[in-house]
Every structure is written in C-alpha cells, then in structure tokens.
Motif scaffolding. Structure first.
Motif, short mmCIF file in Angstrom:
data_model
loop_
_atom_site.label_atom_id
_atom_site.label_comp_id
_atom_site.label_asym_id
_atom_site.label_seq_id
_atom_site.Cartn_x
_atom_site.Cartn_y
_atom_site.Cartn_z
N ASP A 87 -48.35 -30.94 74.86
CA ASP A 87 -48.20 -29.57 75.37
C ASP A 87 -47.09 -28.76 74.69
N GLY A 88 -46.26 -29.39 73.86
CA GLY A 88 -45.20 -28.67 73.16
C GLY A 88 -43.93 -28.47 73.96
N VAL A 89 -43.86 -28.97 75.18
CA VAL A 89 -42.67 -28.84 76.03
C VAL A 89 -41.96 -30.18 76.09
N GLU A 90 -40.65 -30.17 75.95
CA GLU A 90 -39.85 -31.40 76.09
C GLU A 90 -39.47 -31.56 77.56
N TRP A 91 -40.15 -32.46 78.25
CA TRP A 91 -39.92 -32.70 79.68
C TRP A 91 -38.89 -33.81 79.86
N PRO A 92 -37.99 -33.71 80.83
CA PRO A 92 -37.00 -34.77 81.07
C PRO A 92 -37.65 -36.09 81.45
N LEU A 93 -37.18 -37.16 80.81
CA LEU A 93 -37.60 -38.53 81.14
C LEU A 93 -36.49 -39.27 81.86
N PHE A 94 -35.28 -39.10 81.38
CA PHE A 94 -34.08 -39.70 81.97
C PHE A 94 -33.05 -38.59 82.12
N TRP A 95 -32.36 -38.57 83.24
CA TRP A 95 -31.31 -37.57 83.43
C TRP A 95 -30.30 -38.08 84.44
N ILE A 123 -31.76 -52.08 79.20
CA ILE A 123 -30.43 -51.57 78.82
C ILE A 123 -30.24 -50.18 79.40
N ILE A 124 -31.24 -49.31 79.23
CA ILE A 124 -31.13 -47.94 79.75
C ILE A 124 -30.94 -47.97 81.26
#
Length: 151
Positions: A87-95, A123-124
C-alpha cells in the motif's frame, strides 16, 4: 470497543472497521536512531514471518516507532503480498510509549507461535521487555540461545 482507551496507554490499538490484517510483507524496516537499544546492531531491514495489523487507532506522533512495514492493499491476504501489492504506507510494527513513569513496548509480530522460535524476534521481544521494566538485557541472554546481536 475499548480501542480508544487502550490507545491512550499503548499508543495504538484496534480501531474497529478501520483496522485490517493479513500476512506480514517482507522485509520490514528498522527505524534509524532508536535510542532504546532494542534494535541495536540490527540491519536496516529484517525478515519476520507473522501476521500484520495496520490502520490502528491512536496517534503515531505520541509514540516512538522502532520498526515499520508496508501492508497489503487488500485485507486478510492469504500469503505474503508481493512488492506490487503493497500500500505504500509504513505502518508501525514495533513501538514504545511512555506515560508518566510507565513504559510500554508494543509488538505487532508475535501472533504465530513459530515466531517465538526466531532468535531475532526473541532478542527484540526480550530487549523490549527489559527496556519497559528498566532492567538490563543480560539476564535474558540465555533465553535467546543465539550469539547474534547480544552485546
């Protein structure tokens, strides 16, 4: 139905019919300059196999986004979308979110049990938990059982 209340604490939350889901596209992007150390020594792009949720309610300007991914143009994809289907949008995965003295680490990945077998995801996750508890990561190292990115 409690999405707006939850987003006040976590930063983002389910937004009813606006939230969509599907297979997580790969790769995902690690945001530069994270002061948390959660993604310390990680490459700029990571590959995680999991489910993705996007269109969450809340204010992305009030959270610290650590990693993002684009999403499929359709809801409920049956397989990872190819680049032409993003979709061209960078959606948050981790915050992360800080509210008063409280700290919250949020992770969209983690819906599939096999994700927890991925040492990079561990690790994350464990670094995020340590950050939220204001504790060092070192006691978690034996749980990871992998020598990459530990120090």
């Amino acid at each position: 139905k409690k999405g707006p209340e939850v987003s006040k604490r976590f930063g983002l939350a389910w937004a009813g019919g606006k939230t969509k889901w599907g297979v997580l596209p790969v790769p995902s992007k690690v945001q530069p300059g994270s002061a948390h150390g959660i993604f310390k020594r990680f490459p700029k792009e990571i590959t995680l196999v999991d489910e993705h949720y996007w269109g969450l309610g809340g204010n992305t300007h009030q959270i610290t986004v650590l990693a993002t991914s684009q999403a499929a143009t359709v809801n409920g994809s049956k397989g990872p979308p190819k680049r032409g289907q993003w979709d061209g949008v960078e959606w948050p995965l981790f915050w992360t979110n800080e509210l008063g003295e409280g700290r919250v680490f949020c992770s969209i990945p983690g819906h599939n049990l096999f994700t927890f077998n991925d040492p990079f995801f561990r690790i994350i996750l464990l670094r995020g938990m340590a950050w939220a508890m204001r504790e060092p990561f070192d006691p978690f190292i034996p749980i990871v059982t992998h020598n990459a990115l530990l120090k």
